[in-house]
Structure formats: structure tokens, C-alpha cells
Scaffold this motif. Structure first.
Motif, PDB file in Angstrom:
ATOM      1  N   UNK A 136       0.830  -1.214   0.000  1.00 28.96           N
ATOM      2  CA  UNK A 136       0.000   0.000   0.000  1.00 28.96           C
ATOM      3  C   UNK A 136       0.862   1.261   0.000  1.00 28.96           C
ATOM      4  N   UNK A 137       2.035   1.160   0.679  1.00 31.88           N
ATOM      5  CA  UNK A 137       2.912   2.330   0.786  1.00 31.88           C
ATOM      6  C   UNK A 137       3.451   2.770  -0.578  1.00 31.88           C
ATOM      7  N   UNK A 138       3.343   1.917  -1.586  1.00 29.78           N
ATOM      8  CA  UNK A 138       3.768   2.297  -2.932  1.00 29.78           C
ATOM      9  C   UNK A 138       2.851   3.365  -3.523  1.00 29.78           C
ATOM     10  N   UNK A 139       1.627   3.411  -3.004  1.00 34.86           N
ATOM     11  CA  UNK A 139       0.675   4.392  -3.514  1.00 34.86           C
ATOM     12  C   UNK A 139       0.134   4.055  -4.892  1.00 34.86           C
ATOM     13  N   UNK A 140       0.205   2.793  -5.289  1.00 37.36           N
ATOM     14  CA  UNK A 140      -0.329   2.366  -6.590  1.00 37.36           C
ATOM     15  C   UNK A 140      -1.678   1.680  -6.369  1.00 37.36           C
ATOM     16  N   UNK A 141      -2.500   1.617  -7.417  1.00 38.62           N
ATOM     17  CA  UNK A 141      -3.749   0.860  -7.278  1.00 38.62           C
ATOM     18  C   UNK A 141      -3.433  -0.611  -6.972  1.00 38.62           C
ATOM     19  N   UNK A 142      -4.194  -1.195  -6.065  1.00 45.26           N
ATOM     20  CA  UNK A 142      -3.966  -2.598  -5.690  1.00 45.26           C
ATOM     21  C   UNK A 142      -5.251  -3.385  -5.951  1.00 45.26           C
ATOM     22  N   UNK A 143      -5.143  -4.518  -6.621  1.00 47.02           N
ATOM     23  CA  UNK A 143      -6.293  -5.405  -6.828  1.00 47.02           C
ATOM     24  C   UNK A 143      -5.994  -6.744  -6.179  1.00 47.02           C
ATOM     25  N   UNK A 144      -6.992  -7.266  -5.483  1.00 50.47           N
ATOM     26  CA  UNK A 144      -6.801  -8.578  -4.863  1.00 50.47           C
ATOM     27  C   UNK A 144      -7.526  -9.652  -5.661  1.00 50.47           C
ATOM     28  N   UNK A 145      -6.883 -10.791  -5.829  1.00 45.62           N
ATOM     29  CA  UNK A 145      -7.539 -11.949  -6.430  1.00 45.62           C
ATOM     30  C   UNK A 145      -7.474 -13.081  -5.413  1.00 45.62           C
ATOM     31  N   UNK A 146      -8.600 -13.696  -5.186  1.00 47.77           N
ATOM     32  CA  UNK A 146      -8.659 -14.744  -4.169  1.00 47.77           C
ATOM     33  C   UNK A 146      -7.954 -16.021  -4.588  1.00 47.77           C
ATOM     34  N   UNK A 147      -7.553 -16.791  -3.600  1.00 43.81           N
ATOM     35  CA  UNK A 147      -6.990 -18.112  -3.860  1.00 43.81           C
ATOM     36  C   UNK A 147      -8.123 -19.017  -4.319  1.00 43.81           C
ATOM     37  N   UNK A 148      -7.957 -19.622  -5.475  1.00 47.89           N
ATOM     38  CA  UNK A 148      -8.973 -20.561  -5.969  1.00 47.89           C
ATOM     39  C   UNK A 148      -8.617 -21.929  -5.390  1.00 47.89           C
ATOM     40  N   UNK A 149      -9.451 -22.451  -4.485  1.00 45.43           N
ATOM     41  CA  UNK A 149      -9.056 -23.637  -3.721  1.00 45.43           C
ATOM     42  C   UNK A 149      -8.757 -24.860  -4.585  1.00 45.43           C
ATOM     43  N   UNK A 150      -9.491 -25.043  -5.668  1.00 43.99           N
ATOM     44  CA  UNK A 150      -9.293 -26.263  -6.454  1.00 43.99           C
ATOM     45  C   UNK A 150      -8.299 -26.083  -7.594  1.00 43.99           C
ATOM     46  N   UNK A 151      -7.561 -24.970  -7.599  1.00 40.08           N
ATOM     47  CA  UNK A 151      -6.594 -24.730  -8.667  1.00 40.08           C
ATOM     48  C   UNK A 151      -7.246 -24.046  -9.860  1.00 40.08           C
ATOM     49  N   UNK A 152      -6.401 -23.705 -10.834  1.00 40.95           N
ATOM     50  CA  UNK A 152      -6.863 -22.872 -11.953  1.00 40.95           C
ATOM     51  C   UNK A 152      -7.183 -23.717 -13.180  1.00 40.95           C
ATOM     52  N   UNK A 153      -8.428 -23.616 -13.628  1.00 41.90           N
ATOM     53  CA  UNK A 153      -8.780 -24.155 -14.936  1.00 41.90           C
ATOM     54  C   UNK A 153      -9.370 -22.993 -15.743  1.00 41.90           C
ATOM     55  N   UNK A 154      -9.847 -23.280 -16.947  1.00 39.31           N
ATOM     56  CA  UNK A 154     -10.332 -22.191 -17.799  1.00 39.31           C
ATOM     57  C   UNK A 154     -11.456 -21.413 -17.094  1.00 39.31           C
ATOM     58  N   UNK A 155     -12.345 -22.134 -16.439  1.00 40.00           N
ATOM     59  CA  UNK A 155     -13.453 -21.482 -15.738  1.00 40.00           C
ATOM     60  C   UNK A 155     -12.952 -20.516 -14.680  1.00 40.00           C
ATOM     61  N   UNK A 156     -11.909 -20.936 -13.959  1.00 37.62           N
ATOM     62  CA  UNK A 156     -11.365 -20.081 -12.895  1.00 37.62           C
ATOM     63  C   UNK A 156     -10.749 -18.814 -13.491  1.00 37.62           C
ATOM     64  N   UNK A 157     -10.135 -18.938 -14.678  1.00 36.40           N
ATOM     65  CA  UNK A 157      -9.560 -17.742 -15.322  1.00 36.40           C
ATOM     66  C   UNK A 157     -10.674 -16.741 -15.645  1.00 36.40           C
ATOM     67  N   UNK A 158     -11.806 -17.257 -16.113  1.00 37.41           N
ATOM     68  CA  UNK A 158     -12.951 -16.379 -16.391  1.00 37.41           C
ATOM     69  C   UNK A 158     -13.426 -15.704 -15.098  1.00 37.41           C
TER      70      UNK A 158
END
Ligand SMILES: Nc1ncnc2c1ncn2[C@@H]1O[C@H](COP(=O)(O)OP(=O)(O)OP(=O)(O)O)[C@@H](O)[C@H]1O
Ligand SMILES: [Mg+2]
Length: 316
Positions: free
Chosen positions: A281-303
Motif C-alpha cells: 500500500x505504501x507504494x501508492x499504486x492501485x492494488x487489486x486482490x484476487x482470491x486463492x482458488x481452492x481447487x486450482x486454476x482451470x479455464x473457468x477459474x480464469x474467467x
């Protein structure tokens, strides 16, 4: 551009960003340059040739194309485009010249890769730009400065001529408001440190930092009061044991003690994550959070991740 420490989610975030940027009627190109076929794996398609392929239709309706840039193929393309060396270029390839040029001179590799990305941003058909946005799954933070600045070095070597003109045009685009470098990180010491270092380095090179994407964020099931108790090992063990017994779980007291130890470790980790978040936060840049996808990343999770980014985009 999406960069970050290795394994923090550059490829995943670049793909989600490409989907988030594709509005109805627009085309977005998603590019990888590391020769790893990460995009094909992510979208579960066969390895990408050195050719742009439509890989997805975004939720908003736009098209996302993917390209795996290959330095050798880019060099042959260059020779053909600028010197009309179609066949002769292939001959050079046979003599191992292309390999020589792209592996012995790593800087040149980066010239070819950035050159191809530049070409995609400029390409027009009947006066219209082919791509409304180009998203690069960029090299990791340890290499991003050199990668993005390589054309500056070229400009220093070639004082005049077409090579100089091309190098200047690429640096101009990279330093313009049209380009943003997004940093992907986890809330851990090393990736955050690399993010801070990269921001400093990129800013010194006059490159624009877009936002910091904090990836794989986990929400704590405990509230702040309970976290504070857990950290001080002051959770009410007897009460927890009673609850466990009432639920018919194991030997109440021993299990409660084990849980309290786990809760303490968890609380300490949450504390460290908060410290890391403050450093970001101290960088003063916009920050976006992405949650941990519990079952791992597939195409649906990317969407799903792309929708999180699209919301962040429309909030701004
Ligand atoms: N939000 C998330 N939730 C769960 N898993 C994730 C998330 N983001 C990425 N991952 C997983 O973490 C791993 C690393 O992600 P990814 O390949 O995108 O990182 P990278 O920075 O591109 O890695 P590399 O440095 O190897 O190129 C992959 O297995 C990916 O599926
Ligand atoms: Mg990757």
C-alpha cells in the motif's frame, strides 16, 4: 504487461486481464515470450504455433487471441519483412545462424520479442488497429528491467538508420501512457520485496507502473479479536474443548490444544501478510486482490478471475 516473481501468477493474471479488457466488438492479443506454452496449458489447447489464434470469447463479448512468440521465428520474419530474405533467411536457419544469433546474444532475443509485441500493437487493416489491447505475460521481475529496456541499449549502439528508428519507436511506446506494467505478487516476504525493487527499477527507466495484483489471497475465518487471542495463545481452550465434545469430535482437550497451536501459527501468518500488504500500500499504486482458488486454476477459474479484474476496472 504482467510481471512478478516466478510462480506468483503472471500467466494466470495476464490471461484474466486479457479477458477483462475484451469488450464487445474489440480484439485483445495475449502474448507469451518465454517459450513455455503456458497459455496453451492454461486454456487447455494444443501448443500454440507462431501464429495468432483465437483462444476465448470474453464475458463482455470481445475476442481474445493468443500468441507464443518464438525468437527464432521472429528473426526469420524480420529478415523477410525488412530485407525480403524469405528463402535466404531459411538458409541462414539451416546453417545455425539463427540459433547462434538468438542464443549467443540474449539481448538480441529480447529485441526480437519486444519487436514482435510492438508490431502487434501497431498492426492495422484498412486503417483500423487489429488489436485494441495487447497483454504480455512478461518475464519475471528479475529480468523485466533489462527486457523492457533492451531497445534503449540498441538505440545507444545504433546512432542512425532503421534499427535506431525502430528501437526509438519501441521505447516511445513502452514509455507512453499506452503501456502499463502490472506487478503480480503474493503476500509473502520475497515476492513483495521483488515487487518493491521492480517498481523502483522500472520507474528509474521511465516505465509506467499500472497496478499491483495481490494474488492467491486467503480470507481468515477468524475475526480480529480472535486473531489477537490466538497470537497470544489466549484462546479459551476449555470452552473450545466443550464445543468439540458437544459436536462429538475426538478427545476434546487434546484436539483443542492442537487447534489452538494451529490458530497461533495462522494468526502469525495473517500478521505477516498484513505487514506485507502495508508495504504494498505504501507504494501508492492501485492494488487489486484476487482470491486463492481452492481447487486450482482451470479455464473457468480464469474467467472468474477476469470478472474480478473487470469489476476493479469499472470501479475506477
Ligand atoms: N488465484 C489463484 N488461486 C489458485 N491458484 C492459482 C492462482 N493463481 C495462480 N495459481 C496457480 O499457481 C501456479 C502459478 O501460476 P502461474 O503459472 O500463473 O504463475 P507464473 O508467475 O506465470 O509462473 P512462472 O514464473 O512459472 O511463469 C499455477 O499452478 C496456477 O494455476
Ligand atoms: Mg508463467
Amino acid at each position: 504487461m504482467a510481471t512478478g516473481k516466478g510462480g506468483t501468477g503472471k500467466t494466470t493474471v495476464a490471461a484474466a486481464l486479457a479477458l477483462a479488457l475484451a469488450d464487445d466488438g474489440t480484439n485483445v492479443l495475449l502474448v507469451e515470450v518465454e517459450g513455455r506454452q503456458g497459455l496453451a496449458q492454461l486454456f487447455d489447447v494444443p501448443p500454440l504455433p507462431y501464429q495468432e489464434r483465437k483462444i476465448a470469447v470474453a464475458p463482455a463479448g470481445g475476442d481474445v487471441y493468443a500468441l507464443a512468440v518464438d525468437a527464432e521465428a521472429a528473426l526469420l520474419e524480420y529478415l523477410d519483412m525488412y530485407y525480403h530474405l524469405g528463402r535466404a533467411g531459411k538458409a541462414l536457419d539451416r546453417f545455425g545462424v539463427v540459433d547462434f544469433v538468438t542464443t549467443i546474444a540474449p539481448g538480441l532475443r529480447d529485441v526480437l520479442l519486444t519487436g514482435k509485441v510492438y508490431e502487434a500493437t501497431r498492426r492495422r487493416v484498412r486503417g483500423e488497429f487489429v488489436y485494441d489491447a495487447v497483454v504480455l505475460d512478461a518475464p519475471p521481475t528479475g529480468r523485466i528491467g533489462r527486457f523492457l529496456n533492451v531497445n534503449q541499449e540498441v538505440a545507444g549502439l545504433a546512432k542512425v538508420g532503421p534499427v535506431r528508428t525502430q528501437a526509438d519507436s519501441i521505447m516511445k511506446l513502452l514509455r507512453s501512457r499506452q503501456t502499463a506494467v502490472h506487478l503480480v505478487t503474493l503476500l509473502e516476504e520475497m515476492p513483495v520485496q521483488e515487487t518493491l525493487d521492480a517498481v523502483e527499477q522500472l520507474q528509474a527507466l521511465d516505465l509506467t507502473i499500472g497496478s499491483v495484483v495481490v494474488n492467491m489471497v486467503r480470507r481468515s475465518p477468524l475475526d480480529d479479536d480472535d486473531l489477537a487471542l490466538a497470537a497470544k495463545e489466549k484462546l479459551p481452550i476449555a470452552e473450545i474443548a466443550k464445543g468439540l465434545a458437544a459436536a462429538g469430535i475426538g478427545d476434546g482437550r487434546t484436539t483443542a490444544g492442537t487447534l489452538a497451536t494451529e490458530a497461533r501459527d495462522h494468526a502469525i501468518r495473517v500478521g505477516l501478510e498484513r505487514e506485507n500488504r502495508q508495504r504494498i500500500d505504501a507504494l501508492g499504486k492501485p492494488v487489486h486482490e484476487l482470491g486463492l482458488v481452492p481447487d486450482g486454476i482451470d479455464v473457468g477459474a480464469v474467467f472468474d478471475l477476469s470478472e474480478e479484474l473487470a469489476e476493479a476496472r469499472s470501479d475506477r
